[in-house]
Design an enzyme around this catalytic site. Structure first.
Site, PDB file in Angstrom:
ATOM      1  N   HIS A 174       9.001   3.761   3.155  1.00 31.40           N
ATOM      2  CA  HIS A 174       8.103   4.836   3.599  1.00 31.40           C
ATOM      3  C   HIS A 174       6.917   4.998   2.658  1.00 31.40           C
ATOM      4  O   HIS A 174       6.361   6.080   2.541  1.00 31.40           O
ATOM      5  CB  HIS A 174       8.857   6.165   3.716  1.00 31.40           C
ATOM      6  CG  HIS A 174      10.172   6.050   4.421  1.00 31.40           C
ATOM      7  ND1 HIS A 174      10.308   6.149   5.784  1.00 31.40           N
ATOM      8  CD2 HIS A 174      11.420   5.781   3.947  1.00 31.40           C
ATOM      9  CE1 HIS A 174      11.579   5.985   6.109  1.00 31.40           C
ATOM     10  NE2 HIS A 174      12.277   5.751   5.020  1.00 31.40           N
ATOM     11  N   SER A 298     -20.186  -4.808  -4.828  1.00 35.37           N
ATOM     12  CA  SER A 298     -20.881  -3.995  -3.834  1.00 35.37           C
ATOM     13  C   SER A 298     -22.380  -4.130  -4.059  1.00 35.37           C
ATOM     14  O   SER A 298     -22.832  -4.334  -5.185  1.00 35.37           O
ATOM     15  CB  SER A 298     -20.445  -2.535  -3.988  1.00 35.37           C
ATOM     16  OG  SER A 298     -21.462  -1.677  -3.525  1.00 35.37           O
TER      17      SER A 298
END
Ligand code: ARG
Length: 672
Positions: A174, A298
């Site tokens: 989970h 970037s």
């Protein structure tokens, strides 16, 4: 006005190549040239068959073979590459007006050798031709290429496990911290996933999975009035049998669907890997560093190291799954038999194949560049011991001292709550007395624990303490056992390749004879998948084809064969081929082929077994069960030396003189 198409000479009136838009709309040459080798191989097999049944002359065959081989050489030496169309340096035979790879090669052949070339298409249509080409390409080009790329990826995980295996990190369920694990165990997890994919590839190569009988000789839809020998053609191309129905063979694309599913499953596995490692690369996790070649900066933010390769792997899985959906939708609702819709299959399948292959290769490079960082893992998110990764280990420690697991679960739950309430964030910060107080409070005054409890507290201690096979830790039974398994995947594949030539893989290979290696390949070790990896798929296929041919020749149903002179004759034929294949192993291979639905129905019905009384039936049933455990295991009986003993025991106790064949027939009947 475009060139008249070769098949249009028979048509009256004008040709269809008059509208330039229609010509562009209908063509598949821009994406199907990669089928050229399969197409040429299929054509040679077809021509050889035509010669054998007297539909073309020896000279025709020789001219066709020579012409096609020349064409293959020309295609392969085109400066722009064999597949390029309409650019400088492309093979000049790729003419878009001719629509597709099949017509271009046939037209080039006719141009080269004249009339014999015009005989090649006897008893054949592009519909069975393209179905055949696709299967040959899948089996002999696509599946092996995929398999080899997967083998590199598998080996990359092994290398990573060797580099970073002992590093301890949390496992998650989970996406919540669960129990401690190791990088080696994570590698073993990915490896197991992709090893299943590699296995499916090798089943594609052998034709054990996927629809892999030969469509050749089905013609356009309904077959032919000519005496075609479809079995011979199928076997010379390494198929066990021809497809049963000419209509289905030309209408079906199940082989493409199966393959697209395999590609999609690989893509799903890759996308899971990508997602997990993208998370690992975040500042929040920081577990993992990828090679700088596989991250990008970037254009605006100077500090960035983005895991673009992984993101693209994750993203491209969408295209691959899209192709599977596209193919399913293409086939949905399509009436029998061939419809031009089916031409679109290749656009989807080839694109999905190329993308999957790229993604596997890229994933292997990324894995090879990956470095896990124990120091970062130790400090990320407040430390490796945040999240009570050792809670399960503590419960099991109590179990070993006699506490029922459910109770131990509750006790540890209360200890975790107590830690939290008292501002401590790890179970190892509790005192022995506190553990014992909790035990006593839970009703176990006689059980006490000592300082050895700290051996299973803290993530790193737990990682070293796992015992169960396949565990996620670092000790025996875990990833080290897997790593030590001697050969790399690549080595296994190479061994398999070296163990035998691959007949039928290129156009110049003659029809396969039964080789000793092929017969070895049919031995039972490989039958049940045990050593599947170590067996050359082509050799196994040829051995199977030989067995099936002999079986069909005898024409007697499989349950009726044991202990007959027919079977003895079949067997000595294999012995004659210089193999060590015993009667038992030959029969077992046939039984397996039958289970896989690959044994054609035999002509002659089984003989009727002799009548026996109910008591005799009970006796026989008991004897079989005593020998094999159950009637369901009856296939193991024939030619097992113990079967002779069973026959003797039955005859003696029943006062009969039945032959081994009779008894076998009775057993087969009982089991039904
Ligand atoms: N290029 C075609 C395909 O891929 C060949 C079949 C054409 N058959 C026909 N009957 N027009 O399906």
């Amino acid at each position: 006005m475009s060139t008249p198409k070769p098949w249009e000479h028979a048509k009256s009136g004008e040709g269809s190549g008059t509208d330039p838009l229609a010509a562009r709309f209908v063509e598949s040459l821009s994406y199907d040239t990669r089928l050229y080798a399969a197409d040429i191989r299929g054509s040679i097999a077809h021509a050889q068959m035509l010669d054998r049944v007297g539909m073309i002359s020896r000279d025709d065959l020789a001219a066709i073979e020579r012409g096609l081989r020349e064409i293959q050489r020309e295609i392969e030496s085109a400066p722009a590459g064999p597949r390029a169309v309409g650019v400088r340096g492309a093979w000049p035979g790729w003419k878009i007006d001719l629509e597709d790879v099949h017509m271009c090669i046939e037209a080039a052949l006719i141009e080269k050798i004249g009339e014999p070339g015009r005989r090649l298409h006897t008893g054949r249509s592009r519909n069975d031709q393209v179905a055949l080409d696709l299967r040959l390409w899948l089996r002999d080009e696509a599946a092996p290429a995929l398999h080899s790329a997967l083998a590199d990826l598998l080996d990359a995980f092994k290398d990573l496990a060797r580099r970073c295996g002992p590093i301890v990190l949390p496992t998650y369920t989970h996406l919540q911290r669960a129990q401690p694990g190791t990088v080696g165990a994570e590698c073993m997890a990915w490896w197991s996933m992709f090893a299943r994919d590699a296995n499916l590839c090798s089943q594609q190569e052998t034709g054990e999975w996927g629809l892999m009988a030969s469509p050749l000789g089905s013609g356009a839809v309904a077959g032919s009035l000519l005496p075609l020998d479809r079995h011979a053609a199928a076997q010379s191309l390494g198929f066990a049998t021809p497809e049963q129905s000419s209509i289905d063979a030309t209408a079906s694309r199940d082989e493409a669907l199966d393959f697209a599913y395999l590609l999609s499953r690989i893509a799903v596995h890759l996308s899971r890997l990508a997602e997990q490692w993208i998370i690992y690369c975040t500042t929040e996790f920081g577990f993992l560093k990828l090679g700088s070649a596989f991250t990008t900066g970037s254009s605006m933010m100077p500090q960035k190291r983005n895991p673009d390769m992984l993101e693209l792997i994750r993203g491209r899985s969408a295209n691959i799954i899209g192709a599977l959906t596209g193919l399913l939708t293409l086939c949905k609702g399509l009436p029998l038999a061939y419809n031009r819709d089916l031409q679109e299959d290749k656009r989807l399948l080839f694109a999905a194949f190329d993308t999957t292959l790229d993604c596997i290769v890229m994933a292997a490079r990324v894995v090879a560049s990956a470095e896990f960082d124990q120091t970062r893992i130790d400090t990320a998110a407040g430390g490796l011991d945040r999240g009570y990764l050792d809670a399960t280990a503590l419960a099991e420690h109590l179990v070993l001292r006699g506490v029922p697991f459910r109770t131990a679960h509750q006790i540890v739950g209360s200890l975790v709550r107590e830690c939290e309430a008292t501002g401590r964030d790890a179970l190892s910060q509790m005192k022995v007395d506190e553990f014992n107080a909790a035990l006593h409070a839970a009703g176990f005054p006689k059980i006490t624990i000592d300082r050895t409890v700290y051996d299973v507290l803290n993530a790193k201690n737990v990682a070293a303490a796992y015992k169960s096979a396949g565990h996620a830790g670092s000790g025996p039974g875990g990833y080290r056992d897997w790593l030590e398994a001697d050969a790399t995947h690549k080595e296994l594949m190479e061994q398999a390749q070296a163990s035998s030539e691959r007949p039928g893989r290129d156009a110049s290979t003659p029809a396969p004879a039964i080789s000793a290696a092929a017969m070895q390949a049919a031995a039972p070790a490989s039958l049940f998948g045990g050593e599947a990896e170590a067996v050359d798929p082509a050799a196994r296929r040829n051995a199977d084809a030989a067995l099936i041919a002999a079986y069909q020749k005898v024409g007697r149903t499989l349950d009726d064969l044991p202990y007959t002179t027919d079977f003895d004759a079949m067997h000595s034929q294999f012995q004659g081929a210089g193999t060590g294949l015993t009667k038992r192993t030959a029969l077992q291979r046939l039984q397996n082929l039958r289970k896989a639905g690959k044994l054609p129905p035999a002509g002659r019905a089984a003989s009727t077994p002799p009548r026996i009384s109910e008591d005799e039936e009970t006796l026989l049933r008991e004897l079989v069960i005593a020998m094999t455990g159950s009637l369901g295991q009856r296939d193991q009986l024939p030619y097992d030396p113990r079967f002779d003993g069973l026959v003797e025991a039955f005859n003696q106790q029943a006062g009969r003189e039945l032959s081994p064949h009779d008894i076998w027939r009775l057993v087969a009947k009982l089991a039904k």
